[in-house]
Design an enzyme around this catalytic site. Structure first.
Site, PDB file in Angstrom:
ATOM      1  N   ASP A 182      -9.708  -3.714   1.581  1.00  0.00           N
ATOM      2  CA  ASP A 182      -9.764  -3.180   2.945  1.00  0.00           C
ATOM      3  C   ASP A 182     -11.117  -2.495   3.088  1.00  0.00           C
ATOM      4  O   ASP A 182     -11.420  -1.561   2.348  1.00  0.00           O
ATOM      5  CB  ASP A 182      -8.621  -2.186   3.166  1.00  0.00           C
ATOM      6  N   ASP A 226     -11.882   6.277   6.510  1.00  0.00           N
ATOM      7  CA  ASP A 226     -10.954   5.206   6.867  1.00  0.00           C
ATOM      8  C   ASP A 226     -10.302   5.501   8.213  1.00  0.00           C
ATOM      9  O   ASP A 226      -9.130   5.822   8.306  1.00  0.00           O
ATOM     10  CB  ASP A 226      -9.885   5.073   5.780  1.00  0.00           C
ATOM     11  N   GLU A 264      -3.068  -2.876  -2.429  1.00  0.00           N
ATOM     12  CA  GLU A 264      -4.199  -2.382  -1.641  1.00  0.00           C
ATOM     13  C   GLU A 264      -4.545  -0.954  -2.033  1.00  0.00           C
ATOM     14  O   GLU A 264      -3.721  -0.046  -1.947  1.00  0.00           O
ATOM     15  CB  GLU A 264      -3.846  -2.442  -0.145  1.00  0.00           C
ATOM     16  N   ASP A 303      -6.614  -4.728  10.296  1.00  0.00           N
ATOM     17  CA  ASP A 303      -5.892  -3.460  10.170  1.00  0.00           C
ATOM     18  C   ASP A 303      -6.666  -2.371  10.902  1.00  0.00           C
ATOM     19  O   ASP A 303      -7.543  -1.728  10.340  1.00  0.00           O
ATOM     20  CB  ASP A 303      -5.699  -3.099   8.696  1.00  0.00           C
ATOM     21  N   TRP A 363       0.856  -1.193   0.000  1.00  0.00           N
ATOM     22  CA  TRP A 363       0.000   0.000   0.000  1.00  0.00           C
ATOM     23  C   TRP A 363       0.884   1.232   0.000  1.00  0.00           C
ATOM     24  O   TRP A 363       1.884   1.281   0.726  1.00  0.00           O
ATOM     25  CB  TRP A 363      -0.912   0.037   1.226  1.00  0.00           C
ATOM     26  N   HIS A 366      -8.365  -6.933   4.391  1.00  0.00           N
ATOM     27  CA  HIS A 366      -8.031  -6.224   5.618  1.00  0.00           C
ATOM     28  C   HIS A 366      -9.354  -5.829   6.255  1.00  0.00           C
ATOM     29  O   HIS A 366     -10.126  -5.065   5.670  1.00  0.00           O
ATOM     30  CB  HIS A 366      -7.189  -4.979   5.342  1.00  0.00           C
ATOM     31  N   LYS A 378      -6.993   2.665  -1.976  1.00  0.00           N
ATOM     32  CA  LYS A 378      -7.610   3.534  -0.982  1.00  0.00           C
ATOM     33  C   LYS A 378      -8.324   4.653  -1.717  1.00  0.00           C
ATOM     34  O   LYS A 378      -7.840   5.118  -2.755  1.00  0.00           O
ATOM     35  CB  LYS A 378      -6.559   4.099  -0.031  1.00  0.00           C
ATOM     36  N   ASP A 414     -10.099   3.417  10.846  1.00  0.00           N
ATOM     37  CA  ASP A 414      -9.430   2.252  11.431  1.00  0.00           C
ATOM     38  C   ASP A 414      -9.767   2.023  12.898  1.00  0.00           C
ATOM     39  O   ASP A 414      -8.902   1.782  13.724  1.00  0.00           O
ATOM     40  CB  ASP A 414      -7.911   2.353  11.245  1.00  0.00           C
TER      41      ASP A 414
END
Length: 413
Positions: free
Chosen positions: A254, A289, A220, A321, A181, A281, A222, A291
């Site tokens: 993700d 995002d 990955e 993650d 990533w 993920h 985003k 997390d």
């Protein structure tokens, strides 16, 4: 045990072999990310702060400050987590013993301590090159940088990271996920969207020039990040197309890296149509995002149902993650991982064939009725039994042990 027997009968009436489900769940590996334990600080000597859309919030005491502390905290966490575990490392967790080694010069020997740890703990390893928190993230760009010196540095890092992953696979005798990533993007509307993506493609072609034994390579995407709100070079469309054209590169999903109305649970079947492996993920986005620690919410259950509906346990590679510094970090590992396992159990106890037949027959009324009734089935009784068979606490009694560890260990750091 009595509650398990009674609940088991209810699920067996739906055609579910509960004993087989419990046995199978114990074999499903969850790759737990190391960076929850130290707020993604790593062990490099550099004082470079987090960058590239990554932000850890909170100042809860007890953060791991060295490899020994991080390993001890992780051991404590997995002692309360049932089932099969793996540890996912970022490149910044190299064990350099005071030596100054740049990321493009990392070698397997710099991670030998982690291999020994994994063998002793009976867990697997996965790996991630670290393309953030470094002076050579120039103008927010790494593999897509127009500065050829910068770009080549990060290409070398990507190549070195794959060699580290290959060494893990050889030492542990099992495949290792190596996930790439990058934070590359722009804060404001770019003048050129194609150029950075062409450079990224060329960089990836150099990194993935040859297949490495035992390495499961993935990229990955985003949608955006802090400081890259207008344009992300490694978008979902870019990486999905790249993976489709490169037979040993996979597109990692993700569930925090998409627009708020996009559901990863809806994407799984599409990728399983074309790919023999699907890395995940699992996190919890709140508005973006962010997390957050994984909660047992509807989307998590739906993701896990998709895995079981398509008998894809051997294809979907589940990793975590999240990073939260506002609560006990060891407890965060336990909470998030156990919630994923609860969702997997919930999904495994669904009569998927029966539900599929109702859909194919057009009996949407009965389908809806059963879907709603299944939500209140007492799967928690099965979870409690499963934890007992794994010699870990079934309920929240593990919390007291974590608080004791906090008093005796974490608060003394």
């Amino acid at each position: 045990m009595e509650r398990y027997v009674q609940t088991k009968k209810r699920y067996e009436a739906l055609g579910i072999d509960v004993d087989a489900v419990v046995k199978r769940l114990a074999s499903v590996p969850i790759s737990i990310h190391c960076w929850q334990g130290d707020d993604i600080q790593g062990f490099e000597s550099s004082e470079e702060s987090l960058s590239g859309g990554i932000q850890v919030t909170g100042n809860y005491p007890g953060r791991a400050g060295n490899p020994e502390e991080l390993m001890a905290d992780f051991r404590k966490a997995i002692s309360y987590i049932p089932g099969k575990k793996r540890l996912s490392l970022h490149a910044i967790y190299s064990l350099l013993n005071g030596e100054n080694v740049e990321r493009d010069k990392l070698k397997p020997e710099h991670f030998e301590g982690w291999v020994s740890f994994a063998k002793d703990a009976g867990i697997g390893l996965d790996f991630n090159p670290t393309f953030f928190s470094h002076p050579k993230v120039k103008d927010g760009l790494t593999l897509s940088s127009p500065d050829e010196e910068i770009r080549q540095f990060w290409i070398r890092h990507g190549i070195a990271s794959r060699e580290v992953a290959a060494s893990f696979a050889k030492a542990l005798g099992e495949p290792v996920v190596n996930n790439l990533w990058i934070p590359d993007g722009f804060k404001d509307v770019p003048a050129d969207r194609l150029g950075p993506r062409l450079r990224l493609k060329d960089s990836l072609d150099q990194i993935y020039a040859k297949r490495l034994d035992g390495v499961i390579d993935c990229v990955e995407s985003k949608v955006f990040g802090i400081g890259v709100e207008s344009y992300t070079v490694g978008s979902n469309e870019f990486y999905l197309a790249y993976a489709a054209k490169h037979p040993w590169v996979y597109n990692l999903l993700d569930n925090g890296h998409y627009h708020p109305t996009e559901m990863v649970s809806d994407k799984i079947s599409s990728l399983l149509t074309y790919f023999d492996k699907l890395p995940l993920h699992v996190t919890r986005p709140v508005r973006w995002d962010s997390d957050h620690v994984v909660a047992l919410d509807d989307e998590l259950k739906e993701i896990c149902k998709e895995i079981f509906r398509h008998d894809a346990l051997d294809k979907v590679l589940i990793g975590l993650d999240f990073f939260d510094a506002s609560i006990n970090r060891v407890a965060a590992w336990v909470i998030g991982t156990r919630n994923v396992q609860k969702a997997l159990l919930y999904a495994a106890l669904q009569p998927h064939e029966m539900l599929r037949n109702l859909q194919d027959q057009g009996d949407f009324t009965k389908l809806f009725v059963l879907q709603e009734e299944l939500k209140s089935m007492p799967f928690g009784d099965i979870w409690d039994y499963y934890c007992e068979t794994q010699n870990v606490p079934a309920g929240a009694e593990w919390y007291d042990a974590i608080m004791e560890y906090e008093r005796d260990v974490l608060l003394k750091r």
